[in-house]
Design a protein around this motif. Structure first.
Motif, PDB file in Angstrom:
ATOM      1  N   ASP A  40      40.360  54.397  32.379  1.00 11.61           N
ATOM      2  CA  ASP A  40      40.101  53.096  32.993  1.00 11.61           C
ATOM      3  C   ASP A  40      39.070  53.303  34.093  1.00 11.61           C
ATOM      4  O   ASP A  40      39.332  54.013  35.071  1.00 11.61           O
ATOM      5  N   GLY A  42      36.494  52.157  37.091  1.00 12.88           N
ATOM      6  CA  GLY A  42      36.279  51.191  38.161  1.00 12.88           C
ATOM      7  C   GLY A  42      35.324  51.761  39.184  1.00 12.88           C
ATOM      8  O   GLY A  42      34.595  52.720  38.927  1.00 12.88           O
ATOM      9  N   TYR A 174      37.525  44.162  31.593  1.00 14.56           N
ATOM     10  CA  TYR A 174      38.501  43.388  32.355  1.00 14.56           C
ATOM     11  C   TYR A 174      37.849  42.343  33.269  1.00 14.56           C
ATOM     12  O   TYR A 174      38.458  41.322  33.575  1.00 14.56           O
ATOM     13  N   LEU A 175      36.625  42.593  33.756  1.00 16.51           N
ATOM     14  CA  LEU A 175      35.983  41.698  34.717  1.00 16.51           C
ATOM     15  C   LEU A 175      34.654  41.189  34.166  1.00 16.51           C
ATOM     16  O   LEU A 175      34.085  41.784  33.239  1.00 16.51           O
ATOM     17  N   GLU A 182      37.768  45.436  43.261  1.00  9.19           N
ATOM     18  CA  GLU A 182      38.573  46.102  44.291  1.00  9.19           C
ATOM     19  C   GLU A 182      39.318  47.274  43.659  1.00  9.19           C
ATOM     20  O   GLU A 182      38.740  48.318  43.426  1.00  9.19           O
ATOM     21  N   GLU A 183      40.597  47.075  43.359  1.00 13.45           N
ATOM     22  CA  GLU A 183      41.380  48.163  42.776  1.00 13.45           C
ATOM     23  C   GLU A 183      41.473  48.065  41.261  1.00 13.45           C
ATOM     24  O   GLU A 183      41.778  49.046  40.597  1.00 13.45           O
ATOM     25  N   LYS A 184      41.213  46.897  40.709  1.00 12.85           N
ATOM     26  CA  LYS A 184      41.343  46.707  39.274  1.00 12.85           C
ATOM     27  C   LYS A 184      40.187  47.368  38.543  1.00 12.85           C
ATOM     28  O   LYS A 184      39.042  47.273  38.970  1.00 12.85           O
ATOM     29  N   PRO A 185      40.439  48.056  37.397  1.00 16.24           N
ATOM     30  CA  PRO A 185      39.335  48.664  36.635  1.00 16.24           C
ATOM     31  C   PRO A 185      38.457  47.608  35.983  1.00 16.24           C
ATOM     32  O   PRO A 185      38.863  46.465  35.774  1.00 16.24           O
ATOM     33  N   ARG A 188      37.783  49.917  30.001  1.00 18.60           N
ATOM     34  CA  ARG A 188      38.598  50.993  29.425  1.00 18.60           C
ATOM     35  C   ARG A 188      37.772  51.616  28.307  1.00 18.60           C
ATOM     36  O   ARG A 188      37.326  50.937  27.390  1.00 18.60           O
TER      37      ARG A 188
END
Length: 305
Positions: A40, A42, A174-175, A182-185, A188
């Motif tokens: 993952d 980020g 994911y984004l 921020e903290e979210k990856p 993947r």
């Protein structure tokens, strides 16, 4: 005596049958085909996604840029640092002053040798040369410091770039562009060449499977034929609850023909059967569970009363 003869005949028949019997069919176990690695990805800094360069399903290479965060301030700082690190005007001026001070010192030494000037003038010339030498060294060291500052500024820009750590495929995004990281990856990524196979093996097979062995794998995919995988890792500890141990295999997948996540059936070759122990003596026979030599054939059973 008749019991001994029957035992001998039975043992001989069983030995011949065991020797003539074909090898046992290889055992087939269930398995799972997984990616070799999954990551993952980020950013280690907080920022806003400025650009996305890949999408789900895209094949990526190691080091390829997948996304970038806004880095206007960081890039401007890096440009300033680059300008200072590449400016050598101060160093060149310091070197020129050092060369001029050296010439004055040598001229003063010649004049003192001819008693044209006092020793004090020579001392002053030597001091001026040393000062010019130190200023030149200081300018050179300052350039090295600016070069290290440029490295720091470039590293800060690099923190805002997301790169792939290995060759693989993008499994998930994911984004989206413009969202805050921020903290979210953000992605993947999975490595699917080679694929990894995990299989649980009964403890009875422990010691018969070793690293480097080749097994036949049949993926549960329509049209997919059996392929060969190589044992990469064998657990050294047996799970007491299930009386099993795990084996990991590597399955080459250079053409990415097989997807990860498939169930499969795996076949390990059975260990070779142990050879029957030779019978001691040429004319040996089994008597009451013991091997008796033919030389004892003269022994006769006493008649029962």
């Amino acid at each position: 005596m008749s019991k001994w003869i029957v035992c001998c005949v039975c043992w001989s028949l069983s030995w011949v049958a065991a020797a003539a019997a074909p090898a046992a069919a290889p055992s087939t176990l269930g398995c799972l085909i997984e990616p070799d690695r999954v990551a993952d990805l980020g950013s280690s800094v907080i920022g806003v996604l400025e650009s996305l360069r890949v999408e789900r399903g895209d094949v990526v290479k190691k080091g390829q840029v997948l996304a970038a965060l806004r880095s206007d301030v960081e890039r401007a700082t890096a440009e300033v640092a680059r300008s200072r690190a590449t400016t050598e005007a101060d160093l060149r001026a310091a070197e020129a002053n050092r060369d001029l001070a050296r010439q004055k010192m040598r001229r003063a030494e010649e004049l003192v040798a001819k008693n044209f000037i006092a020793q004090q003038a020579l001392d002053q010339a030597r001091t001026d040369f040393q000062v010019a030498e130190h200023k030149m060294l200081q300018s050179r060291e300052q350039l090295r410091v600016w070069g290290r500052e440029l490295g720091v500024a470039q590293a800060q820009v690099g923190l805002r770039v997301i790169r792939s750590p290995f060759d693989g495929v993008v499994v998930e995004r994911y984004l989206s562009q413009g969202e805050r990281v921020e903290e979210k990856p953000v992605f993947r990524v999975a490595k699917i060449d080679p694929l990894r196979i995990e299989v649980i093996v009964p403890a009875a097979r422990f010691g018969t499977i070793r690293a480097g062995d080749v097994a036949s794998v049949k993926p549960e995919l329509p049209g997919a034929g059996p392929v060969e995988a190589t044992v990469a890792l064998v657990d050294k500890v047996v799970d007491a609850a299930s009386n099993t141990f795990r084996v990991r295999l590597a399955l080459p997948n250079a053409d990415q023909r097989l997807p990860a996540g498939l169930r499969c059936r795996i076949t390990f070759s059975e260990p070779a059967p142990l050879a029957a122990a030779p019978v001691a003596g040429t004319g040996a026979r089994l008597v009451g569970g013991m091997h008796m030599d033919s030389s004892l054939s003269s022994f006769k059973e006493k008649p029962r009363r």
